[in-house]
Scaffold this motif. Structure first.
Motif, PDB file in Angstrom:
ATOM      1  N   MET A   1       0.779  -1.189  -0.133  1.00  0.00           N
ATOM      2  CA  MET A   1       0.046  -0.043   0.018  1.00  0.00           C
ATOM      3  C   MET A   1       0.868   1.277  -0.016  1.00  0.00           C
ATOM      4  N   VAL A   2       0.580   2.326  -0.886  1.00  0.00           N
ATOM      5  CA  VAL A   2       1.271   3.444  -0.929  1.00  0.00           C
ATOM      6  C   VAL A   2       1.079   4.410   0.481  1.00  0.00           C
ATOM      7  N   SER A   3       2.073   4.724   0.923  1.00  0.00           N
ATOM      8  CA  SER A   3       1.849   5.576   2.313  1.00  0.00           C
ATOM      9  C   SER A   3       1.598   6.919   1.713  1.00  0.00           C
ATOM     10  N   VAL A   4       0.531   7.516   2.684  1.00  0.00           N
ATOM     11  CA  VAL A   4       0.242   8.842   2.689  1.00  0.00           C
ATOM     12  C   VAL A   4       0.511   9.707   3.441  1.00  0.00           C
ATOM     13  N   GLY A   5       1.114  11.086   3.132  1.00  0.00           N
ATOM     14  CA  GLY A   5       1.586  11.990   4.039  1.00  0.00           C
ATOM     15  C   GLY A   5       0.801  12.828   4.610  1.00  0.00           C
ATOM     16  N   SER A   6       0.883  13.347   5.571  1.00  0.00           N
ATOM     17  CA  SER A   6      -0.053  14.139   6.434  1.00  0.00           C
ATOM     18  C   SER A   6      -0.367  15.083   5.634  1.00  0.00           C
ATOM     19  N   ALA A   7       0.477  15.784   4.815  1.00  0.00           N
ATOM     20  CA  ALA A   7      -0.048  16.901   3.772  1.00  0.00           C
ATOM     21  C   ALA A   7      -1.324  16.447   2.965  1.00  0.00           C
ATOM     22  N   ASP A   8      -1.247  15.398   2.533  1.00  0.00           N
ATOM     23  CA  ASP A   8      -2.326  14.625   1.758  1.00  0.00           C
ATOM     24  C   ASP A   8      -3.404  14.232   2.350  1.00  0.00           C
ATOM     25  N   ARG A   9      -3.186  13.761   3.802  1.00  0.00           N
ATOM     26  CA  ARG A   9      -4.237  13.049   4.813  1.00  0.00           C
ATOM     27  C   ARG A   9      -5.242  14.287   4.991  1.00  0.00           C
ATOM     28  N   TYR A  10      -4.750  15.308   5.633  1.00  0.00           N
ATOM     29  CA  TYR A  10      -5.662  16.523   6.212  1.00  0.00           C
ATOM     30  C   TYR A  10      -5.813  17.397   5.137  1.00  0.00           C
ATOM     31  N   LEU A  11      -6.909  18.148   5.415  1.00  0.00           N
ATOM     32  CA  LEU A  11      -7.170  19.213   4.693  1.00  0.00           C
ATOM     33  C   LEU A  11      -6.804  20.420   5.047  1.00  0.00           C
ATOM     34  N   PRO A  12      -6.377  21.407   4.227  1.00  0.00           N
ATOM     35  CA  PRO A  12      -5.843  22.758   4.668  1.00  0.00           C
ATOM     36  C   PRO A  12      -6.912  23.459   5.363  1.00  0.00           C
ATOM     37  N   ASP A  13      -6.578  24.523   6.181  1.00  0.00           N
ATOM     38  CA  ASP A  13      -7.206  25.251   6.829  1.00  0.00           C
ATOM     39  C   ASP A  13      -8.224  26.304   6.223  1.00  0.00           C
ATOM     40  N   THR A  14      -7.785  26.246   4.793  1.00  0.00           N
ATOM     41  CA  THR A  14      -8.632  27.273   3.875  1.00  0.00           C
ATOM     42  C   THR A  14      -9.857  26.792   3.713  1.00  0.00           C
ATOM     43  N   VAL A  15     -10.009  25.462   3.483  1.00  0.00           N
ATOM     44  CA  VAL A  15     -11.332  24.817   2.929  1.00  0.00           C
ATOM     45  C   VAL A  15     -12.303  25.140   3.671  1.00  0.00           C
ATOM     46  N   GLN A  16     -13.409  25.566   3.141  1.00  0.00           N
ATOM     47  CA  GLN A  16     -14.703  26.241   3.995  1.00  0.00           C
ATOM     48  C   GLN A  16     -16.018  25.455   3.331  1.00  0.00           C
TER      49      GLN A  16
END
Length: 202
Positions: A1-16
């Motif tokens: 399984m391809v590992s997923v970095g935290s930058a890809d796993r979590y949404l940026p704070d700008t998402v509304q």
């Protein structure tokens, strides 16, 4: 399984805003492929190996190389802009799994219908189910290497689509093509919402 970095796993704070989209279609039209091609996270898949029990139940004409099938759903996520994220739920194509649509459709903004022109008749029942449920949708024609090409007017007539229902060409394997199809759906649904609000005011 391809590992997923935290930058890809979590949404940026700008998402509304987050929207939920269903990806539906007949058996073997490429729903799992599309969700996988656009998802920025490792997609959740519920695929099982097809066994002899499916012989005579699942129509495999034209799908001789298919060895697995989705039995619950596919799930993925794609960020369309710094403010908007889309959650994708791919549904199983076989009629025996259609009861799952009820729960998956709850809260959905709209539906992207994938269609294989090599087996156009397989899509008729899918479109009928969407009309029964009153879900807004756009149609994406998934282009397989041996697919015949038809004019939009021919497809619209064959599928009995309303003039305002969008039809787009799509390669489910290609991220940019698949994202364009999803954007077409969002724009269509947003336009319907704006028109309904205008009617309510007038």
């Amino acid at each position: 399984m391809v590992s997923v970095g935290s930058a890809d796993r979590y949404l940026p704070d700008t998402v509304q805003q987050a929207v939920k989209i269903l990806v539906v279609g007949a058996f073997g039209v490429g729903k799992t492929t599309l969700v996988g091609s656009v998802s920025e996270i490792q997609p959740l898949r519920t695929e099982e190996v097809m066994t002899e029990a499916s012989v005579g139940v699942d129509e495999l004409a034209g799908l001789e190389g298919k060895t697995t099938t989705t039995v619950a759903m596919d799930f993925g996520r794609v960020t369309l802009s710094s403010r908007l994220v889309m959650y994708l739920f791919g549904t199983p194509g076989q009629r025996r799994f259609w009861d799952l649509w009820e729960g998956l459709a709850e809260g959905a903004l709209g539906v992207l219908v994938l269609i294989d022109t090599r087996r156009l008749e397989d899509s008729f029942d899918v479109l009928e189910q969407l009309e029964i449920r009153g879900l807004p949708f756009a149609v994406a024609i998934n282009q397989f290497p041996d697919s015949e090409h038809y004019a939009e007017e021919e497809l619209r007539g064959a599928l009995d689509l309303l003039p305002e229902t969008p039809i787009v060409l799509c390669d489910a394997r290609d991220r940019a093509s698949s994202v364009d199809s999803l954007i077409t759906l969002v724009e269509h649904v947003s336009g319907l919402g704006a028109a309904r609000r205008s009617e309510a005011v007038s």
